[in-house]
Each structure stands twice: as structure tokens, then as C-alpha cells.
Design a protein around this motif. Structure first.
Motif, PDB file in Angstrom:
ATOM      1  N   THR A   1      41.322  27.668  30.373  1.00 41.49           N
ATOM      2  CA  THR A   1      41.241  27.958  31.832  1.00 41.49           C
ATOM      3  C   THR A   1      41.307  29.302  32.306  1.00 41.49           C
ATOM      4  O   THR A   1      40.631  29.745  33.144  1.00 41.49           O
ATOM      5  N   LEU A   2      42.311  29.966  31.823  1.00 36.36           N
ATOM      6  CA  LEU A   2      42.850  31.193  32.451  1.00 36.36           C
ATOM      7  C   LEU A   2      41.653  32.221  32.121  1.00 36.36           C
ATOM      8  O   LEU A   2      41.284  33.142  33.045  1.00 36.36           O
ATOM      9  N   SER A   3      40.982  32.291  30.920  1.00 36.56           N
ATOM     10  CA  SER A   3      39.902  32.958  30.614  1.00 36.56           C
ATOM     11  C   SER A   3      38.741  32.758  31.211  1.00 36.56           C
ATOM     12  O   SER A   3      38.023  33.627  31.995  1.00 36.56           O
ATOM     13  N   LYS A   4      38.396  31.423  31.674  1.00 30.47           N
ATOM     14  CA  LYS A   4      37.165  31.274  32.701  1.00 30.47           C
ATOM     15  C   LYS A   4      37.628  31.692  34.165  1.00 30.47           C
ATOM     16  O   LYS A   4      36.569  32.169  34.441  1.00 30.47           O
ATOM     17  N   ILE A   5      38.596  31.611  34.379  1.00 29.95           N
ATOM     18  CA  ILE A   5      38.872  31.854  35.768  1.00 29.95           C
ATOM     19  C   ILE A   5      38.882  33.815  35.711  1.00 29.95           C
ATOM     20  O   ILE A   5      38.234  34.258  36.771  1.00 29.95           O
ATOM     21  N   CYS A   6      39.396  34.134  34.833  1.00 25.85           N
ATOM     22  CA  CYS A   6      39.409  35.751  34.906  1.00 25.85           C
ATOM     23  C   CYS A   6      37.764  36.160  34.602  1.00 25.85           C
ATOM     24  O   CYS A   6      37.570  37.185  35.385  1.00 25.85           O
ATOM     25  N   ASP A   7      37.093  35.553  33.727  1.00 27.46           N
ATOM     26  CA  ASP A   7      35.728  35.780  33.784  1.00 27.46           C
ATOM     27  C   ASP A   7      34.867  35.598  35.109  1.00 27.46           C
ATOM     28  O   ASP A   7      33.986  36.676  35.361  1.00 27.46           O
ATOM     29  N   ALA A   8      35.248  34.665  35.692  1.00 26.78           N
ATOM     30  CA  ALA A   8      34.655  34.392  36.968  1.00 26.78           C
ATOM     31  C   ALA A   8      34.917  35.317  38.193  1.00 26.78           C
ATOM     32  O   ALA A   8      34.290  35.665  38.913  1.00 26.78           O
ATOM     33  N   LEU A   9      36.346  35.960  38.192  1.00 25.68           N
ATOM     34  CA  LEU A   9      36.833  36.873  39.176  1.00 25.68           C
ATOM     35  C   LEU A   9      36.583  38.097  38.727  1.00 25.68           C
ATOM     36  O   LEU A   9      37.288  39.004  39.619  1.00 25.68           O
ATOM     37  N   HIS A  10      36.281  38.185  37.346  1.00 24.68           N
ATOM     38  CA  HIS A  10      36.326  39.883  37.046  1.00 24.68           C
ATOM     39  C   HIS A  10      37.665  40.207  37.136  1.00 24.68           C
ATOM     40  O   HIS A  10      37.775  41.517  37.818  1.00 24.68           O
ATOM     41  N   CYS A  11      38.609  39.608  36.449  1.00 25.43           N
ATOM     42  CA  CYS A  11      39.956  40.267  36.580  1.00 25.43           C
ATOM     43  C   CYS A  11      40.768  40.119  35.162  1.00 25.43           C
ATOM     44  O   CYS A  11      40.153  39.583  34.506  1.00 25.43           O
ATOM     45  N   GLN A  12      42.085  40.357  35.217  1.00 25.48           N
ATOM     46  CA  GLN A  12      42.886  40.528  34.072  1.00 25.48           C
ATOM     47  C   GLN A  12      43.766  39.397  34.418  1.00 25.48           C
ATOM     48  O   GLN A  12      44.012  39.259  35.645  1.00 25.48           O
ATOM     49  N   PRO A  13      44.472  38.761  33.324  1.00 25.26           N
ATOM     50  CA  PRO A  13      45.418  37.733  33.771  1.00 25.26           C
ATOM     51  C   PRO A  13      46.500  38.185  34.553  1.00 25.26           C
ATOM     52  O   PRO A  13      46.945  37.553  35.499  1.00 25.26           O
ATOM     53  N   GLY A  14      46.851  39.442  34.342  1.00 26.62           N
ATOM     54  CA  GLY A  14      47.959  40.009  35.248  1.00 26.62           C
ATOM     55  C   GLY A  14      47.598  40.398  36.681  1.00 26.62           C
ATOM     56  O   GLY A  14      48.399  40.453  37.610  1.00 26.62           O
ATOM     57  N   ASP A  15      46.466  40.093  36.989  1.00 25.72           N
ATOM     58  CA  ASP A  15      45.885  40.403  38.387  1.00 25.72           C
ATOM     59  C   ASP A  15      46.106  38.854  39.197  1.00 25.72           C
ATOM     60  O   ASP A  15      46.148  38.763  40.253  1.00 25.72           O
ATOM     61  N   LEU A  16      46.271  37.879  38.181  1.00 27.05           N
ATOM     62  CA  LEU A  16      46.394  36.562  38.665  1.00 27.05           C
ATOM     63  C   LEU A  16      47.742  36.042  38.840  1.00 27.05           C
ATOM     64  O   LEU A  16      48.024  35.347  39.610  1.00 27.05           O
ATOM     65  N   ILE A  17      48.400  36.313  37.736  1.00 24.80           N
ATOM     66  CA  ILE A  17      49.820  35.871  37.502  1.00 24.80           C
ATOM     67  C   ILE A  17      50.786  37.017  37.440  1.00 24.80           C
ATOM     68  O   ILE A  17      50.486  37.839  36.541  1.00 24.80           O
ATOM     69  N   THR A  18      51.721  36.773  38.093  1.00 22.91           N
ATOM     70  CA  THR A  18      52.769  37.871  37.948  1.00 22.91           C
ATOM     71  C   THR A  18      54.280  37.061  37.994  1.00 22.91           C
ATOM     72  O   THR A  18      54.388  35.915  38.175  1.00 22.91           O
ATOM     73  N   HIS A  19      55.217  37.701  37.269  1.00 19.97           N
ATOM     74  CA  HIS A  19      56.646  37.289  37.287  1.00 19.97           C
ATOM     75  C   HIS A  19      57.538  38.048  37.738  1.00 19.97           C
ATOM     76  O   HIS A  19      57.393  39.250  38.017  1.00 19.97           O
ATOM     77  N   HIS A  20      58.413  37.221  38.421  1.00 24.34           N
ATOM     78  CA  HIS A  20      59.442  38.120  39.029  1.00 24.34           C
ATOM     79  C   HIS A  20      60.768  37.587  38.519  1.00 24.34           C
ATOM     80  O   HIS A  20      60.885  36.220  38.095  1.00 24.34           O
ATOM     81  N   SER A  21      61.776  38.382  38.622  1.00 17.83           N
ATOM     82  CA  SER A  21      63.106  37.662  37.901  1.00 17.83           C
ATOM     83  C   SER A  21      63.792  36.933  38.914  1.00 17.83           C
ATOM     84  O   SER A  21      63.504  36.855  39.949  1.00 17.83           O
ATOM     85  N   ALA A  22      64.626  35.880  38.454  1.00 22.92           N
ATOM     86  CA  ALA A  22      65.132  34.682  39.115  1.00 22.92           C
ATOM     87  C   ALA A  22      66.069  35.414  40.146  1.00 22.92           C
ATOM     88  O   ALA A  22      66.347  35.069  41.172  1.00 22.92           O
ATOM     89  N   ASP A  23      66.824  36.708  39.658  1.00 14.08           N
ATOM     90  CA  ASP A  23      67.716  37.376  40.648  1.00 14.08           C
ATOM     91  C   ASP A  23      66.880  37.744  41.865  1.00 14.08           C
ATOM     92  O   ASP A  23      67.700  37.884  43.147  1.00 14.08           O
ATOM     93  N   SER A  24      65.664  38.035  41.816  1.00 15.54           N
ATOM     94  CA  SER A  24      65.079  38.526  43.085  1.00 15.54           C
ATOM     95  C   SER A  24      64.463  37.408  43.977  1.00 15.54           C
ATOM     96  O   SER A  24      63.826  37.739  45.114  1.00 15.54           O
ATOM     97  N   ALA A  25      64.639  36.172  43.517  1.00 17.91           N
ATOM     98  CA  ALA A  25      63.880  35.050  44.217  1.00 17.91           C
ATOM     99  C   ALA A  25      64.630  34.869  45.597  1.00 17.91           C
ATOM    100  O   ALA A  25      65.729  35.172  45.769  1.00 17.91           O
TER     101      ALA A  25
END
Length: 77
Positions: free
Chosen positions: A53-77
Motif C-alpha cells: 500500500t505504501l508503495s502504491k501511494i508513493c508511486d501515485a504521489l511521486h514521493c518517498q516513504p519519508g515524505d509521507l511518514i515521519t517519526h517524532h520522539s515521545a518526549d517532543s509530543a
């Protein structure tokens, strides 16, 4: 709180769609995933995403997974 575990993953589907002038319905048609399931992902309520699913979305949006999903530390939430 097991069912409502907090996570530190952010989904940027809204931004990517806006940048590309695409609607959720158009993305749904391109990737073969229901609007409801894409909406769950977009709103941060998804508990998982398949790599296919991630691959299909990235193909359609011409992006990389890191453009779609990011992680932030629980401390900064």
C-alpha cells in the motif's frame, strides 16, 4: 490504554495531496484503495500500513516513504 496506544508517527497525506493538486478520491482510484481506508490513514488512525500500500501511494504521489511518514520522539509530543 492498550487500544488507544499513543504513537509518534505523523502522516503527511494532506500536504502531499495539496502539493500535487490531487483529491483523496483521485488517489483512491489510482492506487485501488478505498477512500475510507485512505481517510483512516490520512487522519492518523491507522494502526498499520502494508508495504504494498505504501508503495502504491508513493508511486501515485511521486514521493518517498519519508515524505509521507515521519517519526517524532515521545518526549517532543
Amino acid at each position: 490504554m492498550a487500544d488507544e496506544e499513543l504513537h509518534t508517527i505523523d502522516i503527511h497525506l494532506d500536504r502531499l495531496l495539496a502539493e500535487r493538486g490531487m483529491t483523496l478520491t483521485e488517489l483512491s482510484a489510482q492506487v485501488g484503495i478505498t477512500v475510507v481506508n485512505l481517510s483512516i490513514l490520512k487522519n492518523g488512525r491507522a494502526k498499520a500500513i502494508r508495504f504494498s500500500t505504501l508503495s502504491k501511494i508513493c508511486d501515485a504521489l511521486h514521493c518517498q516513504p519519508g515524505d509521507l511518514i515521519t517519526h517524532h520522539s515521545a518526549d517532543s509530543a
